[in-house]
Write an enzyme that holds these catalytic residues in place. Structure first.
Site, short mmCIF file in Angstrom:
data_model
loop_
_atom_site.label_atom_id
_atom_site.label_comp_id
_atom_site.label_asym_id
_atom_site.label_seq_id
_atom_site.Cartn_x
_atom_site.Cartn_y
_atom_site.Cartn_z
N PHE A 1 0.83 -1.37 -0.13
CA PHE A 1 -0.11 0.06 0.07
C PHE A 1 1.07 1.35 -0.50
CE2 PHE A 1 0.78 -0.48 4.88
CZ PHE A 1 0.87 1.56 4.97
N LYS B 1 -0.95 -7.13 -9.09
CA LYS B 1 -2.55 -7.20 -7.87
C LYS B 1 -1.68 -6.36 -6.91
CE LYS B 1 -3.09 -8.42 -4.42
NZ LYS B 1 -3.36 -7.31 -3.24
N GLU C 1 -4.78 -3.55 -1.99
CA GLU C 1 -6.34 -3.34 -1.90
C GLU C 1 -6.84 -2.19 -1.27
OE1 GLU C 1 -4.29 -5.88 -0.12
OE2 GLU C 1 -5.50 -6.62 1.36
N SER D 1 5.49 -6.90 3.07
CA SER D 1 5.58 -7.74 4.56
C SER D 1 6.41 -8.74 4.85
CB SER D 1 4.74 -7.21 5.42
OG SER D 1 3.47 -9.13 5.44
N CYS E 1 9.28 1.42 3.28
CA CYS E 1 10.26 0.47 3.79
C CYS E 1 11.78 0.84 3.82
CB CYS E 1 10.39 -0.62 2.91
SG CYS E 1 10.94 0.88 1.31
N GLU F 1 9.17 -4.77 12.71
CA GLU F 1 8.90 -3.26 12.77
C GLU F 1 7.55 -2.34 12.53
OE1 GLU F 1 7.63 -4.02 8.03
OE2 GLU F 1 8.77 -2.55 7.67
P1 NAD Z 1 1.29 -6.68 2.67
O1 NAD Z 1 2.54 -7.67 2.74
O2 NAD Z 1 0.31 -6.57 4.55
O3 NAD Z 1 1.16 -6.83 1.57
C1 NAD Z 1 1.76 -6.69 0.86
C2 NAD Z 1 0.96 -7.31 -0.42
O4 NAD Z 1 0.35 -8.22 -0.25
C3 NAD Z 1 -0.71 -6.61 -0.81
O5 NAD Z 1 -0.80 -6.30 -2.53
C4 NAD Z 1 -1.59 -7.52 -0.68
O6 NAD Z 1 -3.01 -7.74 -1.07
C5 NAD Z 1 -0.72 -8.86 -0.11
N1 NAD Z 1 -1.42 -10.06 1.00
C6 NAD Z 1 -1.67 -9.66 2.16
N2 NAD Z 1 -1.65 -10.06 3.37
C7 NAD Z 1 -1.50 -11.73 2.47
C8 NAD Z 1 -1.27 -12.86 2.55
N3 NAD Z 1 -1.82 -13.52 3.41
N4 NAD Z 1 -1.29 -13.95 1.48
C9 NAD Z 1 -0.53 -13.23 0.46
N5 NAD Z 1 -0.63 -12.21 -0.20
C10 NAD Z 1 -0.91 -10.94 1.00
O7 NAD Z 1 2.34 -5.11 3.11
P2 NAD Z 1 1.85 -3.59 3.20
O8 NAD Z 1 0.98 -3.52 4.55
O9 NAD Z 1 0.83 -3.30 1.92
O10 NAD Z 1 2.80 -2.63 2.87
C11 NAD Z 1 3.38 -2.58 4.07
C12 NAD Z 1 5.33 -3.25 4.34
O11 NAD Z 1 5.55 -3.38 2.81
C13 NAD Z 1 5.74 -2.79 4.78
O12 NAD Z 1 7.02 -4.37 5.78
C14 NAD Z 1 7.51 -2.88 4.15
O13 NAD Z 1 8.21 -2.59 4.85
C15 NAD Z 1 7.51 -3.48 3.38
N6 NAD Z 1 7.70 -2.76 1.74
C16 NAD Z 1 8.89 -2.96 1.54
C17 NAD Z 1 9.72 -2.43 0.19
C18 NAD Z 1 11.14 -2.93 -0.08
O14 NAD Z 1 11.21 -2.38 -0.90
N7 NAD Z 1 11.80 -3.93 1.20
C19 NAD Z 1 8.98 -1.50 0.43
C20 NAD Z 1 7.41 -1.04 0.20
C21 NAD Z 1 7.39 -1.43 1.49
#
Ligand code: NAD
Length: 509
Positions: free
Chosen positions: A160, A184, A187, A237, A292, A392
């Protein structure tokens, strides 16, 4: 968003398949709620894909791949160049969409779009990187050359916090290399994805080459399991990154899965404290800490400590918190109410663990309103065993850990399971050089708090911050989205006859 796009309560964000908005006629689909974090009010809904819809998107992409792979590099990059022009012209509109669903300020959203545009520009020059090698007469009368080929249908699953930039870390490179891409997005802020898809179509991208499937875990699992999806890029994450990596690699897919972070800023005793405090506040509270590469831990090397904490606290008091679309606001709300409450719970835990809350964002005047606001928070005397250090938090919370020496600072950072970004603040070149060599982190800043690499260097962390071998964009991105082939060729010379030779061919001839 186009002019006829419904807004407010009417907004229903669709999928984008085969060159057009899709799924709007399927009433039985699950939907997700989109909330404006600055007001706490419903903005609209987003359709959620099921396996039928994902199959449809993959089938369209697979068909489009047959012709897209044959399109010349010049024409593929010309489409991206037109996309870049459209993006530059309409970036404000996209930024406002991002602000309405993510909450970050419009300036910050423009910043992420600018970093995305950098990757589009990089991808416009992909011809140079796709260029293979050629060795004439590698053996007598034998020439050898290498080529790189697209993988086919590839998927990107994005978080997000950067609804425009992170997809643009992926698809410009994937498309330039001749792949078809299925996005994808998160959401929570899905509108940017459709905006980008429509700009790509307007730029001349053939139908099916870029698709968007909206949704949650169900859509992700369909992509991970689909036999025609050849590679998956994930950013999110760490637990989900690990899951995506394991699921997709067990099905033979190529994967790069970028995870979470805990970024330390090490401040050595000789650092300029004004510059350092400015950097800590900018990198800790920009985008409400939902980056991040945000700095979440300041490691103060003795005797730096009280003076630095005072300098940071004094600057924090001047940060303007409010709705991201209001002029002069520097920090917006958190993305959801649940996330704001989770972040606040870490402040409470730190207090009961014995840390001192120097600036408490829970008491900020904005925190009591309708939106999901939390003021900038500073916690001093944090220990490595406390949850506010271990986890985090992904919010506007800066922890200060005090250590006695350079060595202790490096050990602390290296013992942390994350290894995304880090920074060292010092005027001592030798110490900085030693830090960047010894630290086990993928991206290091020297007097730079958020060292996100430029588009022609790859982005990626170490340890639990990245699963896979290749980092995002740059040459790594091109390598990720292509596979190599080496051709060994001999053109028959009627004067030279080799006859039957059963020995293993060698190049010594
Ligand atoms: P998230 O892991 O909750 O979601 C990421 C994606 O995975 C979304 O598209 C979501 O719909 C999907 N998703 C969520 N739960 C899922 C599940 N159980 N099974 C399969 N897919 C699932 O992350 P977020 O809250 O959207 O974003 C924040 C996180 O992203 C933080 O941990 C941040 O550090 C990380 N991030 C990392 C980088 C990097 O370059 N390392 C960059 C940006 C964000």
């Amino acid at each position: 968003m186009t002019a006829n796009e419904p807004t407010g309560e009417q907004l229903l964000v669709p999928h984008f398949i085969a060159g057009k908005r899709a799924g709007l006629d399927r009433a039985e689909q699950r939907r997700g709620l989109i909330v404006n974090p600055a007001t706490g009010r419903k903005r609209g809904e987003v359709l959620f894909a099921d396996d039928t819809l994902v199959d449809e998107a993959v089938a369209a992409a697979k068909e489009a791949f047959q012709s897209w792979r044959e399109v010349s590099i010049a024409r593929r990059t010309a489409v991206l160049f037109s996309f870049r022009e459209l993006l530059v012209a309409r970036r404000r509109q996209l930024a406002e969409l991002i602000t309405a669903e993510h909450g970050k300020t419009v300036d910050d959203a423009l910043g992420e779009i600018a970093r995305g545009i950098d990757v589009v520009e990089f991808a416009c020059g992909v011809g140079d990187i796709l260029r293979g090698g050629y060795s004439e007469n590698a053996s007598s009368g034998v020439d050898t050359y290498s080529t790189r080929h697209p993988l086919g249908v590839v998927a990107g699953i994005t978080p997000f916090n950067f609804p425009a930039m992170v997809p643009m870390w992926m698809f410009p490179v994937a498309l330039a290399a001749g792949n078809c891409f299925i996005l994808k997005p998160s959401e929570k802020d899905p509108s940017a994805s459709v905006f980008l898809a429509e700009l790509l179509s307007e730029a001349g991208l053939p139908d099916g080459v870029f698709s968007v499937v909206q949704g949650d875990k169900e859509a992700v699992d369909c992509l991970l399991q689909h036999p025609d999806v050849k590679a998956v890029s994930f950013v999110g994450s760490t637990p989900i990154a690990r899951y995506v990596y394991e699921q997709a690699t067990s099905r033979g897919k190529r994967v790069q899965a970028l995870g979470g972070a805990k970024n330390h800023m090490v401040v050595l005793p000789d650092a300029d404290l004004d510059i350092t405090a400015d950097a800590a506040v900018s990198a800790g509270f920009g985008s409400a800490g939902e980056r991040c590469m945000a700095i979440s831990v300041v490691v103060a090397v003795d005797p730096v400590g009280d003076e630095l904490v005072d300098a940071i606290a004094e600057r924090m008091a001047r940060v303007t918190v409010g709705p991201g679309d209001r002029p002069g606001v520097e920090m917006g709300p958190l993305v959801t109410e649940a996330h704001r409450d989770r972040v606040a719970s870490y402040v409470a835990a730190a207090e009961s663990d014995g840390a001192s809350v120097v600036v408490d964002g829970r008491r900020h005047e904005a925190a009591g309103g309708e939106g999901f606001f939390l003021g900038p928070t500073l916690i001093d005397h944090v220990g490595a065993e406390m949850s506010c250090y271990r986890d985090e938090i992904f919010g506007p919370v800066l922890s200060v850990v005090r250590v006695g020496s350079f060595e202790e600072a490096v050990s602390l950072v290296n013992a942390n399971p994350y290894g995304n970004g880090t920074a060292v603040f010092t005027n001592d070149g030798g110490a900085a050089r030693r830090y960047q060599r010894e630290v086990e982190v993928g991206m290091v800043g020297v007097n730079i708090p958020i060292p996100v690499p430029v588009a022609y260097y790859p982005f990626g962390g170490w340890k639990d911050s990245l699963f896979g071998d290749l980092h995002a964009y740059g040459r790594d991105g091109v390598a990720f989205y292509t596979k190599g082939k080496v051709v060994t060729a001999r053109w028959p010379d009627p004067a030279v006859r080799h006859g039957v030779q059963l020995g293993f061919p060698s190049s010594s001839g």
